[in-house]
Design an enzyme around this catalytic site. Structure first.
Site, PDB file in Angstrom:
ATOM      1  N   ASN A 234     -25.503  58.338  63.456  1.00  0.00           N
ATOM      2  CA  ASN A 234     -26.919  58.690  63.355  1.00  0.00           C
ATOM      3  C   ASN A 234     -27.300  58.409  61.903  1.00  0.00           C
ATOM      4  O   ASN A 234     -26.918  59.146  60.995  1.00  0.00           O
ATOM      5  CB  ASN A 234     -27.143  60.172  63.674  1.00  0.00           C
ATOM      6  CG  ASN A 234     -26.935  60.453  65.155  1.00  0.00           C
ATOM      7  OD1 ASN A 234     -27.182  59.597  66.005  1.00  0.00           O
ATOM      8  ND2 ASN A 234     -26.458  61.648  65.463  1.00  0.00           N
ATOM      9  N   GLU A 317     -30.290  58.786  71.633  1.00  0.00           N
ATOM     10  CA  GLU A 317     -30.547  60.059  70.955  1.00  0.00           C
ATOM     11  C   GLU A 317     -31.423  59.870  69.717  1.00  0.00           C
ATOM     12  O   GLU A 317     -31.156  60.396  68.638  1.00  0.00           O
ATOM     13  CB  GLU A 317     -29.222  60.750  70.599  1.00  0.00           C
ATOM     14  CG  GLU A 317     -28.390  61.055  71.842  1.00  0.00           C
ATOM     15  CD  GLU A 317     -27.110  61.840  71.594  1.00  0.00           C
ATOM     16  OE1 GLU A 317     -26.584  61.778  70.475  1.00  0.00           O
ATOM     17  OE2 GLU A 317     -26.638  62.496  72.534  1.00  0.00           O
ATOM     18  N   ARG A 367     -27.021  60.774  84.053  1.00  0.00           N
ATOM     19  CA  ARG A 367     -26.568  60.337  82.727  1.00  0.00           C
ATOM     20  C   ARG A 367     -25.232  59.588  82.822  1.00  0.00           C
ATOM     21  O   ARG A 367     -24.994  58.657  82.051  1.00  0.00           O
ATOM     22  CB  ARG A 367     -26.455  61.570  81.825  1.00  0.00           C
ATOM     23  CG  ARG A 367     -25.865  61.272  80.481  1.00  0.00           C
ATOM     24  CD  ARG A 367     -26.041  62.451  79.550  1.00  0.00           C
ATOM     25  NE  ARG A 367     -25.178  62.316  78.398  1.00  0.00           N
ATOM     26  CZ  ARG A 367     -25.098  63.184  77.402  1.00  0.00           C
ATOM     27  NH1 ARG A 367     -25.865  64.271  77.425  1.00  0.00           N
ATOM     28  NH2 ARG A 367     -24.294  62.991  76.385  1.00  0.00           N
ATOM     29  N   LYS A 391     -17.352  55.151  75.007  1.00  0.00           N
ATOM     30  CA  LYS A 391     -16.732  56.483  75.058  1.00  0.00           C
ATOM     31  C   LYS A 391     -15.804  56.545  76.266  1.00  0.00           C
ATOM     32  O   LYS A 391     -16.120  55.988  77.319  1.00  0.00           O
ATOM     33  CB  LYS A 391     -17.800  57.569  75.186  1.00  0.00           C
ATOM     34  CG  LYS A 391     -18.510  57.862  73.877  1.00  0.00           C
ATOM     35  CD  LYS A 391     -19.328  59.157  73.936  1.00  0.00           C
ATOM     36  CE  LYS A 391     -20.079  59.351  72.623  1.00  0.00           C
ATOM     37  NZ  LYS A 391     -20.796  60.627  72.521  1.00  0.00           N
ATOM     38  N   ASP A 396     -19.722  62.562  77.879  1.00  0.00           N
ATOM     39  CA  ASP A 396     -19.705  62.820  76.438  1.00  0.00           C
ATOM     40  C   ASP A 396     -18.494  63.641  76.012  1.00  0.00           C
ATOM     41  O   ASP A 396     -18.640  64.839  75.726  1.00  0.00           O
ATOM     42  CB  ASP A 396     -21.006  63.543  76.060  1.00  0.00           C
ATOM     43  CG  ASP A 396     -21.317  63.438  74.584  1.00  0.00           C
ATOM     44  OD1 ASP A 396     -20.495  62.867  73.851  1.00  0.00           O
ATOM     45  OD2 ASP A 396     -22.379  63.922  74.174  1.00  0.00           O
ATOM     46  N   GLU A 418     -13.510  54.654  72.823  1.00  0.00           N
ATOM     47  CA  GLU A 418     -13.825  55.610  71.749  1.00  0.00           C
ATOM     48  C   GLU A 418     -13.362  57.009  72.163  1.00  0.00           C
ATOM     49  O   GLU A 418     -13.756  57.521  73.205  1.00  0.00           O
ATOM     50  CB  GLU A 418     -15.339  55.597  71.494  1.00  0.00           C
ATOM     51  CG  GLU A 418     -15.766  56.524  70.371  1.00  0.00           C
ATOM     52  CD  GLU A 418     -17.280  56.499  70.123  1.00  0.00           C
ATOM     53  OE1 GLU A 418     -17.878  55.398  70.049  1.00  0.00           O
ATOM     54  OE2 GLU A 418     -17.872  57.589  70.017  1.00  0.00           O
ATOM     55  N   GLU A 424     -15.218  68.535  69.097  1.00  0.00           N
ATOM     56  CA  GLU A 424     -16.551  69.056  69.419  1.00  0.00           C
ATOM     57  C   GLU A 424     -16.536  69.931  70.677  1.00  0.00           C
ATOM     58  O   GLU A 424     -17.035  71.044  70.658  1.00  0.00           O
ATOM     59  CB  GLU A 424     -17.528  67.877  69.600  1.00  0.00           C
ATOM     60  CG  GLU A 424     -18.919  68.325  69.993  1.00  0.00           C
ATOM     61  CD  GLU A 424     -19.906  67.173  70.121  1.00  0.00           C
ATOM     62  OE1 GLU A 424     -19.509  66.007  69.930  1.00  0.00           O
ATOM     63  OE2 GLU A 424     -21.080  67.444  70.422  1.00  0.00           O
ATOM     64  N   GLU A 544      -8.418  73.568  79.060  1.00  0.00           N
ATOM     65  CA  GLU A 544      -9.159  73.208  80.277  1.00  0.00           C
ATOM     66  C   GLU A 544      -9.214  74.400  81.240  1.00  0.00           C
ATOM     67  O   GLU A 544     -10.243  74.654  81.860  1.00  0.00           O
ATOM     68  CB  GLU A 544      -8.465  72.020  80.960  1.00  0.00           C
ATOM     69  CG  GLU A 544      -9.171  71.570  82.231  1.00  0.00           C
ATOM     70  CD  GLU A 544      -8.428  70.442  82.947  1.00  0.00           C
ATOM     71  OE1 GLU A 544      -7.187  70.334  82.798  1.00  0.00           O
ATOM     72  OE2 GLU A 544      -9.086  69.677  83.672  1.00  0.00           O
TER      73      GLU A 544
HETATM   74  C1  GCV Z   1     -23.350  61.472  66.464  1.00  0.00           C
HETATM   75  C2  GCV Z   1     -22.756  63.770  71.124  1.00  0.00           C
HETATM   76  C3  GCV Z   1     -22.770  64.636  69.899  1.00  0.00           C
HETATM   77  C4  GCV Z   1     -23.689  64.069  68.838  1.00  0.00           C
HETATM   78  C5  GCV Z   1     -23.244  62.649  68.536  1.00  0.00           C
HETATM   79  C6  GCV Z   1     -23.301  61.836  69.822  1.00  0.00           C
HETATM   80  C7  GCV Z   1     -22.806  60.408  69.652  1.00  0.00           C
HETATM   81  O1  GCV Z   1     -23.979  63.815  71.781  1.00  0.00           O
HETATM   82  O2  GCV Z   1     -23.137  65.939  70.251  1.00  0.00           O
HETATM   83  O3  GCV Z   1     -23.613  64.894  67.713  1.00  0.00           O
HETATM   84  O4  GCV Z   1     -24.029  62.047  67.556  1.00  0.00           O
HETATM   85  O5  GCV Z   1     -22.470  62.449  70.781  1.00  0.00           O
HETATM   86  O6  GCV Z   1     -21.693  60.155  70.072  1.00  0.00           O
HETATM   87  O7  GCV Z   1     -23.521  59.593  69.128  1.00  0.00           O
END
Ligand code: GCV
Length: 712
Positions: A234, A317, A367, A391, A396, A418, A424, A544
């Protein structure tokens, strides 16, 4: 343990000569001085020249100075040594026994086949007489060979050790830092960072602690990582400037990491021509935009000749992208690839593109489908220096998701997978959650059906021309690098799996334990090793068990994503719903009656996932909405499974804490205390998860627990 003993133990484990930055003492992670004891007690000859050879020389000299060995760096020395590290084209060696070891290495290479080449990063290790030889074609190979010797400890000098050749399966093994230069009002200095501030940036400026950056490079090289991006995907205003007027800050990081064979990449804003160049548009097909990227990229290479390339999050996003101009993602990626191509750079273009303004009332949007819908039709259109970075799961980074179908849908594109080392959704480095087994499962998944090619094969590609492996980093300016000291193992494991995705994660963890808690620095090495395995081996599955059940995902608190929030995202715009009602739970993603996502897989898995009867238990609620009484393959009902796993999960965490307590006095007290404190939090949080999830589903379903345990 008395205070004096504890000070002694601490001295053993921490870097004695502090780095020249602000931090007086930083935990050495998996490279404590003790890990070099075996190497440092040897006589070592280094043969070859180059920046990375100098790095090897420094490493060996430091170890030998500490443990009484000796090091020579010259072909003219006729000396008896225990270890020779040599570049293959560096000429003959005067000492006959050393030359014999070198010849054994050459012979081993011929025997192992494959044209006798080791490439830019490979090495061979062979024994002859009393000498171990490590040979490489290029300096980076010697560096990786050196760290291999460190990992092997005394085994590297075992007379019976057969020759071995090592080459990384993947060309690029990359970490992405989601570090902001300026502190973001919501996300802070490091987005999704759980280890303090950034090691690169602070309050809008470079942090200035290049000693720490160098130490980081050393840690990364020792586990095989060879590329990093240094700013968040970002990209805000300040971060965008890294490409132009603040490029010098990036160059300083590149200089610090170069001696460890690590190339620096930069996250850039797709709108840079407008933001930085003053152009009226960033349209990828506009001539002035192309010229701007070409000229800007040339300036980047003038300053950083080995610059790796760009990383882009576009149309996702809130980030700008080609959709603004009615173009697609191949147009966008190719624009940057064209600018990078003359310099040998690569663009990592993320496939994480979805509509984050969904309406929970509208079930036609899924999504999970988005990345495939956007990218699969573009297969074959990307330039060869584009890597589409996918990803691992379609949503996510959840604790459990199916593997992304995009990875099986683009045979004519270089694909990277990825992963997320930063935890997170997996406990935010407050919980022990060793992710190696999960990543191995992903890498070993065969999207075309059992026995077929795997994700590891896809990202490796023909002759290693695949896109490689990438992960979001988990370090910060924390004393232990990763907040939770045991989370260091995730970083180490990522590097080792990226070097060879087929390695056994338990064996990798064992390596990490041996390096981090060297037997010679521990009162009871067996107890430490056994206990760490007991705590960590299955910790991802434990996590999990007490969090979101059966692959449903996202039952977390919105915003910070920590702790239970069953309905936290249920009525939001983010497209992450579980649809629990009084009769059942889960998302129907079948072709027959749902969103059709199951149909994005090749036929074997499309069929398996299509029906609740064949869908694996752990993904049932990802693919299907089923009644609480639905019987799983395990024989349990969905509701009873939810209760049982949540009770079991908390019991397992409580047992972890008990086991950790048996290590009091066995390891560095500061590590002990930090982990102990985090285990208390893990028990608290897991209990909260258990009680909220169980209570929620009991209230929805009205079905009591068969075993009559406490549900509120
Ligand atoms: C960097 C998720 C995370 C975001 C992150 C996004 C991404 O949504 O919560 O913080 O943004 O993934 O991979 O770009």
């Amino acid at each position: 343990m008395n205070a004096e003993e504890s000070v002694e133990l601490e001295q053993l484990m921490f870097v004695e000569e502090p780095m020249d930055g602000d931090d007086p003492r930083v935990h050495p992670a998996w490279l404590p001085p003790e890990a070099f004891r075996s190497l440092g007690a040897r006589r070592v000859l280094l043969h070859g020249e180059g920046l990375l050879v100098d790095t090897v020389l420094n490493e060996v000299s430091r170890a030998c100075a500490r443990y009484g060995g000796r090091v020579w760096h010259s072909p003219s020395w006729d000396v008896d040594v225990d270890l020779v590290l040599a570049l293959r084209d560096a000429g003959e060696l005067p000492n006959p026994s050393v030359e014999a070891a070198r010849a054994a290495g050459e012979a081993a290479l011929v025997e192992l086949g494959d044209g006798g080449t080791l490439g830019d990063e490979g090495f061979v290790l062979a024994r002859a007489g009393d000498v171990t030889a490590v040979l490489a074609d290029a300096p980076a190979g010697l560096l990786y060979g050196l760290f291999h010797v460190v990992r092997l400890c005394a085994a590297a000098f075992d007379p019976a050790r057969p020759p071995e050749r090592h080459r990384p399966a993947l060309r690029r093994r990359m970490l992405n830092h989601w570090d902001n230069v300026a502190v973001h009002p919501v996300m802070g200095q490091v987005e999704r960072g759980y280890a303090g501030g950034s090691i690169f940036w602070q309050d809008g400026r470079p942090r200035g602690d290049l000693a720490r950056v160098r130490e980081y490079g050393r840690l990364l090289a020792s586990c095989g990582v060879n590329a990093i991006s240094v700013n968040n995907v970002n990209v805000a205003r300040t971060e965008a400037l890294l490409l132009t007027e603040r490029l010098g800050d990036v160059a300083e990081i590149a200089d610090a990491l170069r001696p460890y064979g690590i190339r620096v990449h930069l996250s850039v804003s797709f709108a840079a021509p407008v933001l930085l160049g003053g152009l009226p548009t960033a349209d990828p097909l506009d001539e002035a935009v192309r010229a701007w990227w070409a000229a800007t990229t040339r300036r980047v290479y003038d300053r950083i000749p080995d610059f790796g390339g760009y990383l882009v999050k576009a149309d996702s996003e809130g980030q700008p992208g080609p959709f603004t101009y009615g173009r697609d993602h191949a147009d966008g990626a190719n624009l940057l690839a064209e600018a990078l191509a003359p310099h040998g750079g690569v663009v990592h273009w993320r496939a994480f593109v979805y509509n984050h303004h969904q309406d929970w009332r509208d079930r036609s949007t899924d999504r999970a489908r988005a990345a495939y819908d956007h990218f699969a039709p573009l297969d074959g259109r990307f330039r060869t220096n584009v890597v589409v970075q996918v990803k691992f799961g379609p949503v996510d980074f959840q604790t459990r998701e199916p593997v992304s179908p995009v990875l099986a849908a683009m045979p004519a594109t270089r694909l990277a997978v990825e992963l997320q080392v930063t935890q997170e959704y997996t406990g935010q480095q407050r919980h022990v959650c060793h992710l190696g087994p999960w990543w191995s499962e992903v890498l070993g998944f065969a999207p075309w059906g059992p026995g077929g090619r795997t994700i590891a094969d896809v990202v490796t590609g023909e002759s290693a021309a695949g896109g490689g492996m990438v992960a979001v980093a988990n370090v910060g300016d924390d004393l232990f690098w990763t907040g939770h000291p045991l989370a260091q193992a995730n970083l180490y494991t990522f590097g080792r799996l990226a070097w060879d995705p087929r390695q056994d994660p338990t064996a990798i963890l064992d390596e990490w334990i041996t390096l981090t808690f060297p037997p010679s620095a521990t009162a009871d090495a067996d107890l430490v090793r056994r206990t760490l395995h007991e705590i960590m081996d299955d910790s991802w599955r434990t996590y999990e068990r007490y969090t979101a059940p059966l692959g449903v995902g996202f039952m977390v608190n919105p915003g910070d994503h920590y702790g239970p929030g069953v309905d936290g995202y249920e009525y939001t715009r983010w497209g992450t719903y579980h649809f629990a009602d009084r009769d059942g739970v889960g998302v129907d993603r079948s072709r027959a009656s749902g969103t059709g996502f199951a149909g994005q897989y090749p036929p074997y898995w499309a069929q398996v996932y299509e029906s609740p009867e064949t869908c694996p238990d752990e993904l049932l609620l990802f693919f299907h909405h089923v009644p609480y009484g639905h019987v799983l393959h395990s024989g349990s009902t969905v509701i009873q499974h939810i209760y049982d796993t949540h009770f079991a999960g908390v019991e397992e965490v409580t047992a972890m804490r008990r086991k950790w307590q048996t290590l009091t006095g066995m390891i560095d007290p500061s590590v002990y205390e930090r982990v102990a404190e985090r285990l208390d939090e893990q028990v608290r949080c897991a209990t909260e998860w258990r009680d909220q999830i169980n209570t929620y589903f009991f209230r929805k379903s009205g079905v009591p627990d068969e075993r009559g345990r406490d549900i509120y």
